[in-house]
Design a protein around this motif. Structure first.
Motif, PDB file in Angstrom:
ATOM      1  N   ARG A  72      93.562  31.613  25.719  1.00  0.00           N
ATOM      2  CA  ARG A  72      92.576  31.119  26.680  1.00  0.00           C
ATOM      3  C   ARG A  72      93.057  31.651  28.035  1.00  0.00           C
ATOM      4  O   ARG A  72      94.238  31.528  28.364  1.00  0.00           O
ATOM      5  N   ASP A 127      83.443  26.171  15.711  1.00  0.00           N
ATOM      6  CA  ASP A 127      82.550  25.142  16.261  1.00  0.00           C
ATOM      7  C   ASP A 127      81.071  25.346  15.930  1.00  0.00           C
ATOM      8  O   ASP A 127      80.280  24.408  16.059  1.00  0.00           O
ATOM      9  N   GLY A 170      85.008  20.613  17.202  1.00  0.00           N
ATOM     10  CA  GLY A 170      83.632  21.059  17.463  1.00  0.00           C
ATOM     11  C   GLY A 170      83.317  21.087  18.944  1.00  0.00           C
ATOM     12  O   GLY A 170      82.247  21.513  19.345  1.00  0.00           O
ATOM     13  N   ARG A 171      84.249  20.584  19.723  1.00  0.00           N
ATOM     14  CA  ARG A 171      84.063  20.484  21.176  1.00  0.00           C
ATOM     15  C   ARG A 171      82.773  19.706  21.484  1.00  0.00           C
ATOM     16  O   ARG A 171      82.709  18.542  21.159  1.00  0.00           O
ATOM     17  N   GLU A 222      85.389  15.248  17.913  1.00  0.00           N
ATOM     18  CA  GLU A 222      86.440  15.079  18.925  1.00  0.00           C
ATOM     19  C   GLU A 222      85.832  14.867  20.324  1.00  0.00           C
ATOM     20  O   GLU A 222      84.655  15.136  20.538  1.00  0.00           O
ATOM     21  N   HIS A 249      94.370  20.882  14.628  1.00  0.00           N
ATOM     22  CA  HIS A 249      94.368  22.338  14.463  1.00  0.00           C
ATOM     23  C   HIS A 249      94.466  22.810  13.022  1.00  0.00           C
ATOM     24  O   HIS A 249      94.315  24.021  12.766  1.00  0.00           O
TER      25      HIS A 249
END
Ligand code: F6P
Length: 319
Positions: A72, A127, A170-171, A222, A249
């Motif tokens: 990231r 996701d 899945g954010r 989540e 994770h």
């Protein structure tokens, strides 16, 4: 077009290796040179770029993670960082870039495209939250991992007559939770699309208990609430022992399933075809089993993913 670059970015997903392989093998078979960029946009900024050959992608189709590495790299939002990245690409004579990643990675590809550098985005994330595609690479593999975990939770939760809460990644997208919950026979589904209404959940749990349910599984996406606190709340209100499990994770790792390997291979090869036809600034998808491409800027700014209302209704009916 003679030379293309490929990178994987954002959260890794099973099938990313197969996608890189698809890009590399297709490009080589069309007489192009391919360069791998290590650790996503970070490695691009740091000029960590190496030429890849057929052997570079041997024995990776079945491997989870990404051999190119991923990162990231929020710094890529800054224009001077992207300018350096483009300079590095030009230094190697790379004409276009294939970016494999999720929505954050698409944003980087969109920005490079806007700066005049042609990019193709491939949707690689567990996701399934990318517009313009029915499936993202890694999503179905992760779904199997989640289902496996739910099956195991069912064993112990039924033995102890407990309520289990399972937190799924899945954010801000509930697809992985919804589909895994349907496949795992979960009693309650809470996603960003449904929202969390604690009173309503409690009512449904009590309804289930009245119907004679001895145990139950609640699947929740989540980032919606603290699942341990939610477990305590349910236990206090119902008198039923309740446990929360955060899958974390584990959902990102493992061998890609056949579907993800094939999807990734098709998408990787398709990206090269698009570049050879002179396309840039596109993102690849699969819709109704066909490879499709959309304007990457349009995909990010305007296209929305459909909410699967009919599947939420189905899940309610099967409760
Ligand atoms: O985008 C994939 C994903 O696994 C999300 O489901 C999750 O919210 C996020 O990445 C976790 O990110 P990180 O691995 O950087 O903590």
């Amino acid at each position: 077009i003679k030379k293309i670059g490929v990178l994987t970015s954002g959260g890794d997903a099973p099938g990313m290796n197969a996608a890189v392989r698809g890009v590399v093998r297709m490009a080589l078979s069309e007489g192009l040179e391919v360069y791998g960029i290590y650790d996503g946009y970070q490695g691009l900024h740091q000029n960590r770029i190496e030429k890849l050959d057929r052997k570079s992608v041997s024995d990776v189709i079945n491997k989870g993670g990404t051999f190119l590495g991923s990162a990231r790299f929020p710094e890529f939002k800054e224009e001077h960082v992207r300018e350096q990245a483009i300079e590095n690409l030009k230094l190697h004579g790379i004409d276009a870039l294939v970016v494999i990643g999720g929505d954050g990675s698409y944003m980087g590809a969109k920005k490079l495209t806007e700066m005049g550098y042609p990019c193709i985005g491939l949707p690689g994330t567990i996701d399934n939250d990318v517009a313009g595609t029915d499936y993202t690479i890694g999503y179905l593999t992760a779904m199997n991992t989640v289902i496996d975990a739910i099956d195991r939770l069912r064993d112990t939760s039924s033995s102890h007559q407990r309520i289990s809460i399972v937190e799924v990644m899945g954010r801000h997208c509930g697809d992985l939770t919804l589909m895994s919950a349907i496949a795992g026979g979960c009693e309650y589904i809470i996603t960003p699309e449904t929202g969390l209404n604690k009173e309503n959940l409690l009512e449904k749990i009590k309804e289930g208990i009245d119907k004679g349910k001895k145990h139950a599984i609640i699947a929740i996406t989540e980032l919606m609430t603290d699942v341990n606190e939610l477990a305590k709340y349910i236990e206090d209100q119902t008198g039923r022992e309740t446990r929360a499990t955060v899958l974390g994770h584990i959902q990102r790792g493992g061998q890609p399933t056949a579907f993800d390997r094939i999807l990734a291979s098709r998408m990787g090869a398709y990206a090269v075809e698009l570049l050879m036809e002179g396309h840039g600034g596109r993102c690849v998808g699969i819709q109704n089993e066909q490879m499709v491409h959309h304007d990457i800027i349009d995909a990010i700014e305007n296209m929305r993913r459909p909410v699967r209302t009919e599947l939420y209704t189905l899940a309610e009916k099967l409760f």
